[in-house]
Design an enzyme around this catalytic site. Structure first.
Site, PDB file in Angstrom:
ATOM      1  N   GLY A  40      45.868   2.098  30.592  1.00 51.06           N
ATOM      2  CA  GLY A  40      44.733   2.686  29.873  1.00 51.06           C
ATOM      3  C   GLY A  40      43.999   1.756  28.934  1.00 51.06           C
ATOM      4  O   GLY A  40      44.135   0.529  28.979  1.00 51.06           O
ATOM      5  N   ILE A 201      36.417  -2.283  11.433  1.00 52.30           N
ATOM      6  CA  ILE A 201      36.969  -3.182  10.410  1.00 52.30           C
ATOM      7  C   ILE A 201      37.874  -4.249  11.037  1.00 52.30           C
ATOM      8  O   ILE A 201      37.894  -5.396  10.591  1.00 52.30           O
ATOM      9  CB  ILE A 201      37.727  -2.367   9.329  1.00 52.30           C
ATOM     10  CG1 ILE A 201      36.714  -1.684   8.402  1.00 52.30           C
ATOM     11  CG2 ILE A 201      38.693  -3.209   8.533  1.00 52.30           C
ATOM     12  CD1 ILE A 201      35.897  -2.615   7.507  1.00 52.30           C
ATOM     13  N   GLY A 286      32.862   5.383  16.670  1.00 50.56           N
ATOM     14  CA  GLY A 286      33.826   6.360  17.184  1.00 50.56           C
ATOM     15  C   GLY A 286      33.844   6.423  18.704  1.00 50.56           C
ATOM     16  O   GLY A 286      33.134   5.673  19.386  1.00 50.56           O
ATOM     17  N   HIS A 335      49.845   6.518  19.616  1.00 61.42           N
ATOM     18  CA  HIS A 335      51.139   7.166  19.346  1.00 61.42           C
ATOM     19  C   HIS A 335      51.004   8.684  19.337  1.00 61.42           C
ATOM     20  O   HIS A 335      51.957   9.390  19.634  1.00 61.42           O
ATOM     21  CB  HIS A 335      51.775   6.641  18.050  1.00 61.42           C
ATOM     22  CG  HIS A 335      50.831   6.456  16.904  1.00 61.42           C
ATOM     23  ND1 HIS A 335      50.017   5.366  16.789  1.00 61.42           N
ATOM     24  CD2 HIS A 335      50.568   7.229  15.831  1.00 61.42           C
ATOM     25  CE1 HIS A 335      49.301   5.475  15.671  1.00 61.42           C
ATOM     26  NE2 HIS A 335      49.610   6.610  15.086  1.00 61.42           N
ATOM     27  N   HIS A 460      66.993  -6.370  -0.680  1.00 57.05           N
ATOM     28  CA  HIS A 460      66.270  -7.341  -1.509  1.00 57.05           C
ATOM     29  C   HIS A 460      66.442  -8.734  -0.938  1.00 57.05           C
ATOM     30  O   HIS A 460      67.540  -9.080  -0.537  1.00 57.05           O
ATOM     31  CB  HIS A 460      66.823  -7.315  -2.940  1.00 57.05           C
ATOM     32  CG  HIS A 460      66.193  -8.340  -3.830  1.00 57.05           C
ATOM     33  ND1 HIS A 460      64.934  -8.165  -4.358  1.00 57.05           N
ATOM     34  CD2 HIS A 460      66.621  -9.560  -4.253  1.00 57.05           C
ATOM     35  CE1 HIS A 460      64.626  -9.227  -5.089  1.00 57.05           C
ATOM     36  NE2 HIS A 460      65.624 -10.097  -5.036  1.00 57.05           N
TER      37      HIS A 460
HETATM   38  C1  LIG Z   1      39.357  -1.474  20.181  1.00 58.17           C
HETATM   39  C2  LIG Z   1      40.393  -0.389  20.047  1.00 58.17           C
HETATM   40  C3  LIG Z   1      41.516  -0.589  19.277  1.00 58.17           C
HETATM   41  C4  LIG Z   1      42.478   0.415  19.156  1.00 58.17           C
HETATM   42  N1  LIG Z   1      43.581   0.180  18.389  1.00 58.17           N
HETATM   43  C5  LIG Z   1      44.510   1.152  18.273  1.00 58.17           C
HETATM   44  C6  LIG Z   1      45.683   0.923  17.512  1.00 58.17           C
HETATM   45  O1  LIG Z   1      45.880  -0.136  16.929  1.00 58.17           O
HETATM   46  N2  LIG Z   1      46.598   1.918  17.443  1.00 58.17           N
HETATM   47  C7  LIG Z   1      46.414   3.122  18.072  1.00 58.17           C
HETATM   48  O2  LIG Z   1      47.273   3.998  17.974  1.00 58.17           O
HETATM   49  N3  LIG Z   1      45.313   3.354  18.798  1.00 58.17           N
HETATM   50  C8  LIG Z   1      44.363   2.402  18.920  1.00 58.17           C
HETATM   51  N4  LIG Z   1      43.255   2.634  19.691  1.00 58.17           N
HETATM   52  C9  LIG Z   1      43.127   3.959  20.346  1.00 58.17           C
HETATM   53  C10 LIG Z   1      43.973   4.014  21.624  1.00 58.17           C
HETATM   54  O3  LIG Z   1      43.566   3.001  22.499  1.00 58.17           O
HETATM   55  C11 LIG Z   1      43.812   5.386  22.261  1.00 58.17           C
HETATM   56  O4  LIG Z   1      44.118   6.384  21.320  1.00 58.17           O
HETATM   57  C12 LIG Z   1      44.743   5.536  23.456  1.00 58.17           C
HETATM   58  O5  LIG Z   1      44.454   4.574  24.449  1.00 58.17           O
HETATM   59  C13 LIG Z   1      44.608   6.946  24.038  1.00 58.17           C
HETATM   60  O6  LIG Z   1      45.443   7.079  25.136  1.00 58.17           O
HETATM   61  P1  LIG Z   1      45.102   8.076  26.327  1.00 58.17           P
HETATM   62  O7  LIG Z   1      46.258   8.009  27.255  1.00 58.17           O
HETATM   63  O8  LIG Z   1      44.703   9.381  25.784  1.00 58.17           O
HETATM   64  O9  LIG Z   1      43.790   7.490  26.999  1.00 58.17           O
HETATM   65  P2  LIG Z   1      43.389   6.052  27.583  1.00 58.17           P
HETATM   66  O10 LIG Z   1      44.225   4.969  27.057  1.00 58.17           O
HETATM   67  O11 LIG Z   1      41.916   5.967  27.385  1.00 58.17           O
HETATM   68  O12 LIG Z   1      43.713   6.190  29.118  1.00 58.17           O
HETATM   69  C14 LIG Z   1      43.014   7.069  29.936  1.00 58.17           C
HETATM   70  C15 LIG Z   1      43.099   6.556  31.356  1.00 58.17           C
HETATM   71  O13 LIG Z   1      42.565   7.541  32.230  1.00 58.17           O
HETATM   72  C16 LIG Z   1      41.867   6.893  33.272  1.00 58.17           C
HETATM   73  N5  LIG Z   1      40.930   7.881  33.840  1.00 58.17           N
HETATM   74  C17 LIG Z   1      39.886   8.490  33.222  1.00 58.17           C
HETATM   75  N6  LIG Z   1      39.301   9.368  34.063  1.00 58.17           N
HETATM   76  C18 LIG Z   1      39.987   9.319  35.230  1.00 58.17           C
HETATM   77  C19 LIG Z   1      39.866  10.006  36.466  1.00 58.17           C
HETATM   78  N7  LIG Z   1      38.921  10.931  36.670  1.00 58.17           N
HETATM   79  N8  LIG Z   1      40.742   9.693  37.447  1.00 58.17           N
HETATM   80  C20 LIG Z   1      41.717   8.767  37.258  1.00 58.17           C
HETATM   81  N9  LIG Z   1      41.874   8.094  36.103  1.00 58.17           N
HETATM   82  C21 LIG Z   1      41.031   8.375  35.098  1.00 58.17           C
HETATM   83  C22 LIG Z   1      41.182   5.734  32.567  1.00 58.17           C
HETATM   84  O14 LIG Z   1      40.846   4.712  33.485  1.00 58.17           O
HETATM   85  C23 LIG Z   1      42.262   5.299  31.579  1.00 58.17           C
HETATM   86  O15 LIG Z   1      43.092   4.294  32.103  1.00 58.17           O
HETATM   87  C24 LIG Z   1      42.303   1.645  19.836  1.00 58.17           C
HETATM   88  C25 LIG Z   1      41.177   1.844  20.638  1.00 58.17           C
HETATM   89  C26 LIG Z   1      40.241   0.845  20.749  1.00 58.17           C
HETATM   90  C27 LIG Z   1      39.042   1.077  21.618  1.00 58.17           C
END
Ligand SMILES: Cc1cc2nc3c(=O)[nH]c(=O)nc-3n(C[C@H](O)[C@H](O)[C@H](O)COP(=O)(O)OP(=O)(O)OC[C@H]3O[C@@H](n4cnc5c(N)ncnc54)[C@H](O)[C@@H]3O)c2cc1C
Length: 481
Positions: A40, A201, A286, A335, A460
């Site tokens: 992801g 940030i 966002g 997480h 410590h």
């Molecule tokens: C620059 C950046 C930095 C970040 N840093 C942090 C951090 O330090 N700590 C933290 O906790 N979070 C961080 N995040 C947020 C974190 O990346 C997300 O909260 C997390 O990836 C969410 O996980 P998810 O499984 O919900 O979705 P995603 O990781 O977005 O995964 C969703 C997956 O679904 C797939 N998908 C979508 N639609 C379809 C479909 N129709 N068919 C098949 N596959 C599909 C996509 O290709 C993707 O791989 C950051 C985000 C960004 C952009």
């Protein structure tokens, strides 16, 4: 011919792949559908590659201050942008491969393509049409392809994408999203970052370390608007000391594009407009849930403000369909996605003692320099909630380990309920706070009061000693201040 599973997860991000593993552990025949990159956004374009960039920035900062540690580095320290980006991309690729390995290890089938919910218990998978800035991640070996698939339980974990403001849409050239910001072809001399949440940030911090002239524009009264106001102010001063310009209560109203630069019209609180020209701009306002074109409307699945509506066990309004992670709403953190994955699957399996997600105990971390981390109520939110509180503070400057590290600027703040002694919130800024915060998260999960924390021994010399001192301070008993 359709293929049958017990559980199909759509999306292989931290929400999806963890759900698939837990389902397989519980004996379900499981498949995960992914359209472009295993692991992801988190591992490919989010959490991990940003931390890889920030690590290079951190080492650069250390090297520049080598003299303070009695070390001399000959010549000028130079950042090799291509090498920094290559390292970050290599780490993303490694994580991506790691998740494919985990699927194989847990006997989870991978279906490669784009999924649509067609009817309850059924999805159709087509070849991927959507492409992000990169070509698709490597298709895992032995992945299944397009077709119809059936499952008793379907978990939607399709994640989120960058939110765009009308008229200021990212174009990938002059106005970047996190995709381009993670993989710049060349270093801009100047950068405007719109939005000062964690993503904005962190990029501001990274690019500043590499010598870029960075301006952050934030519409709210403070940087990192969800954080405690005092911690945010502390972080702001440190960021400004590093040369980052910060404009609060200001809004990018319009952007004019030049051939190789942008000019942003920034509306300030007093109504005056300041024009800021920069080589590039990052739009960090966002993210929004990926709810479109996945067939939610075919089944009448409810959505609200761009996210799927779920109950406390991640169930949608349609039986057999669940949603987890970013697509199921804030906080949009990896997480939180992973935790929901486990709750969702264990509830499906009828496991005992499945606890709903307690959003008040989800920690938040920002890996800028200085780092910021928190859990629970801010001082303002605790007061708003009508709680009578005690507040403790401890400064990094009074901690031996922080001084020895040469990193003595920071603060640990704790908030307690005056009557019960319940720990309501903990807020930190400074070195390694993203690692330290978990101590308070565990404490809050155990419904700790000040008494248990005061009885706990902290080693410590460590930065963690400041956590105890902050607790002691809330009760007028700090020892080293
Ligand atoms: C620059 C950046 C930095 C970040 N840093 C942090 C951090 O330090 N700590 C933290 O906790 N979070 C961080 N995040 C947020 C974190 O990346 C997300 O909260 C997390 O990836 C969410 O996980 P998810 O499984 O919900 O979705 P995603 O990781 O977005 O995964 C969703 C997956 O679904 C797939 N998908 C979508 N639609 C379809 C479909 N129709 N068919 C098949 N596959 C599909 C996509 O290709 C993707 O791989 C950051 C985000 C960004 C952009």
């Amino acid at each position: 011919m359709s293929q049958n599973y017990d559980v199909i997860v759509v999306g292989a991000g931290p929400g999806g792949y963890i759900a698939a593993i837990r389902a397989a552990q519980l004996g379900y025949k499981t498949a995960v559908v992914e359209r472009e990159h295993m692991a992801g956004i988190c591992s490919n374009w989010g959490c991990i590659p940003t931390k890889a960039l920030l690590r290079s920035a951190e080492i650069m900062d250390f090297a520049e201050n080598a003299k303070d540690f009695g070390l001399s580095i000959e010549g000028q320290i130079k950042a090799d942008l291509d090498a920094i980006v290559k390292r970050s991309r290599g780490i993303a690729e490694r994580m991506n491969g790691g998740v494919s390995f985990l699927m194989k290890k847990n006997k989870v089938d991978i279906i490669w393509g784009e999924a649509t919910l067609t009817k309850p218990g059924e999805i159709s998978v087509a070849e991927t049409k959507k492409k992000i800035v990169e070509p698709q991640g490597p298709k895992p070996k032995n992945a299944l392809g397009a077709g119809a698939y059936k499952a008793k339980h379907i978990i939607v974990a399709t994640g989120a994408r960058p939110r765009a403001l009308p008229g200021i849409e990212p174009d990938g050239k002059l106005i970047w999203t996190y995709f381009e910001a993670l993989k710049p072809a060349k270093l801009p001399k100047s950068l405007l970052v719109m939005g000062s949440g964690a993503i904005g940030i962190e990029f501001a911090s990274f690019y500043r370390s590499l010598g870029v002239d960075v301006t952050v524009v934030e519409v709210m009264k403070q940087v990192m608007p969800v954080e405690d106001a005092e911690i945010s102010k502390f972080a702001q001063k440190r960021l400004e000391k590093r040369g980052i310009k910060i404009m609060l209560e200001s809004k990018v109203a319009k952007v004019e594009k030049g051939s190789d630069s942008i000019t942003a019209h920034v509306e300030k609180k007093d109504g005056k407009v300041e024009k800021i020209t920069a080589d590039r701009m990052i739009s960090a306002v966002g993210v929004q849930g990926n709810i479109e074109n996945i067939g939610l409307e075919n089944l009448g699945i409810k959505t609200d403000r761009g996210c799927i509506v779920i109950d406390e066990y991640c169930r949608t309004n349609v039986e057999g369909i669940y949603a987890i992670g970013d697509v199921a709403g804030p906080p949009m953190l990896a997480h939180k996605a992973e935790h929901e994955a486990v709750i969702c699957v264990e509830k499906i399996a009828g496991q005992p003692n499945v606890h709903p997600l307690d959003k008040s105990k989800v920690p938040g971390c920002t890996y800028c320099h200085p780092q910021v981390a928190s859990v629970g109520l801010t001082e303002a939110k605790a007061k708003e909630a009508g709680r009578d509180i005690r507040v403790g503070r401890f400064s990094y400057a009074a901690n031996g380990k922080a001084v020895a590290l040469g990193d003595d600027q920071g603060m640990v703040k704790t908030i307690f309920d005056k009557k019960t002694g319940e720990l309501l919130g903990a807020h930190m800024v400074g070195a390694e706070v993203t690692e330290l915060i978990e101590g308070f998260v565990v404490a809050m999960n155990l419904e700790t009061t000040e008494e248990e924390l005061m009885h706990t021994i902290f080693p410590h010399p460590t930065l963690s000693e400041m956590m105890k001192e902050s607790v002691l301070d809330a009760y007028g008993r700090a020892l080293n201040a």
